[in-house]
Every structure is written in structure tokens, then in C-alpha cells.
Design an enzyme around this catalytic site. Structure first.
Site, PDB file in Angstrom:
ATOM      1  N   SER A  99       0.851  -1.192   0.000  1.00  0.00           N
ATOM      2  CA  SER A  99       0.000   0.000   0.000  1.00  0.00           C
ATOM      3  C   SER A  99       0.882   1.236   0.000  1.00  0.00           C
ATOM      4  O   SER A  99       1.993   1.213   0.535  1.00  0.00           O
ATOM      5  CB  SER A  99      -0.880   0.005   1.252  1.00  0.00           C
ATOM      6  N   TYR A 132      -0.851  -0.835  10.515  1.00  0.00           N
ATOM      7  CA  TYR A 132      -1.088  -1.189   9.114  1.00  0.00           C
ATOM      8  C   TYR A 132       0.036  -0.645   8.226  1.00  0.00           C
ATOM      9  O   TYR A 132       0.589  -1.367   7.392  1.00  0.00           O
ATOM     10  CB  TYR A 132      -2.441  -0.630   8.670  1.00  0.00           C
TER      11      TYR A 132
END
Length: 195
Positions: A99, A132
Site C-alpha cells: 500500500s 497497518y
């Protein structure tokens, strides 16, 4: 001008078999890899895609923070367990879905050394989005190193950022991220959009 008939394309009968594993359990990952190996099948592509985001702090059965284990460590172990199969199946490819959020963190302490304690922090030091981001940075570093080690053996590895193409519920545990995704939605493409 005559018509040349096209040769018939042989029809292949593909078979699909679902195999389950739980990335929050290192035991489950090992059992999955062992089960796959017993099938004696080639493995030409392995996509590491599962992730969780904005989850409350919790430990897995292995005693590790769940976001880190599910987003990174479970995939890392899976690839390690299947590395020999990938090499025997060459040409093969590992695709790690990372990401862009990896840009918003680092793994270094104040002295510039890698701080492994930040990967599986105690509850008092936990922030879900940062967990994350760190896991996604680990994905990227892992992909680069894996490519460096295995490309000579016919196994390439790529990390990809999927973009904001499809709406997912990955952010469902945190209202602020849900609001952000809702506001951003009109400016993103969907699978039904024409390219």
C-alpha cells in the site's frame, strides 16, 4: 482470395480447488503449506493479498499483534514454506499487495536502528493505522529482498499498490477511515468504470 480455416484451439479443463488458511495462526499457515506440498502441484504464481486495517489491538494465538501478523508475517511465512515449490515451478512469480501507506512510517528508532518492538507493540503503544502502515512497509521490504534472492532461480517478486479502484470494507472498524473513504469515493474508479 481464399479463406483459410483457423486451427482449432484445444480446450483445457481447468480445475479449481479452494484451500483455506488463517493468517492469524502460524500453525494454520504451516499446515496449509504442508497440505499444498502433498499435492505435488506446480506453483507459478502466489499472490499475497489479505489484509486488515483499523482493527482494535489484539494478540494472535502466537502472541503477536494481529495487524502485523495478518498483513505481513503470515504471508512471509507462507512464502518461506513454499519457496522450494516456487523454485521448482520456475518460471514463477510472487505478488505482494502492499500500500502507498507504507510511506507514512518507518521502522527505525531514535538512533536510526531497526526497532523490532514497533512491529508487535503492546496495547499502550498501539495505533491501528500505524500498525497497518508498518506492516505494509514490511511487505515492500520483503518483496524487494525476496526478488533479490530468488530472481536468479527463476522466481520474480513484485510489490503492488492496488490503488483505490474498488470499495472494500477494510476500514470498517474505524469510523474516521470510513468517512474518509466515503468522501474520496467520487474521485476514484470502480470496476464498472470505463477506462
Amino acid at each position: 482470395m481464399g479463406y483459410l480455416p483457423q486451427p482449432e484451439v484445444p480446450k483445457h479443463k481447468a480445475r479449481l480447488e479452494a484451500m483455506m488458511l488463517d493468517l492469524a495462526s502460524l500453525r494454520s499457515v504451516r499446515e496449509f503449506a504442508d497440505s499444498f506440498k502433498t499435492k505435488k502441484l506446480p506453483l507459478h504464481i502466489l499472490i499475497c493479498n489479505a489484509a486488515v486495517c483499523t482493527q482494535p489491538w489484539r494478540l494472535t494465538e502466537d502472541g503477536l499483534e494481529s495487524t502485523f501478523q495478518i498483513c505481513h508475517l503470515g504471508h512471509f511465512l507462507l512464502v518461506q514454506c513454499l519457496q522450494e515449490v516456487l523454485q521448482r515451478s520456475a518460471p514463477a512469480r510472487v505478488v505482494v499487495v502492499s500500500s502507498e501507506s507504507h510511506r507514512f512510517t518507518d521502522l527505525l528508532d531514535q538512533c536510526g536502528k531497526v526497532d523490532l518492538a514497533v512491529l508487535s507493540p503492546p496495547q499502550k503503544d498501539y495505533w491501528s493505522m500505524l500498525a497497518y502502515n508498518r506492516a505494509k512497509l514490511c511487505n515492500l521490504l520483503f518483496s524487494n529482498e525476496l526478488h533479490r534472492r530468488l530472481s536468479l532461480h527463476g522466481v520474480t517478486c513484485n510489490a503492488v499498490h492496488p490503488g483505490n479502484m474498488m470499495y472494500t470494507a477494510i476500514h470498517r472498524s474505524w469510523w474516521l477511515m470510513t468517512l474518509f473513504f466515503t468522501l474520496a469515493r467520487p474521485f476514484t474508479k470502480s470496476m464498472s468504470s470505463r477506462f
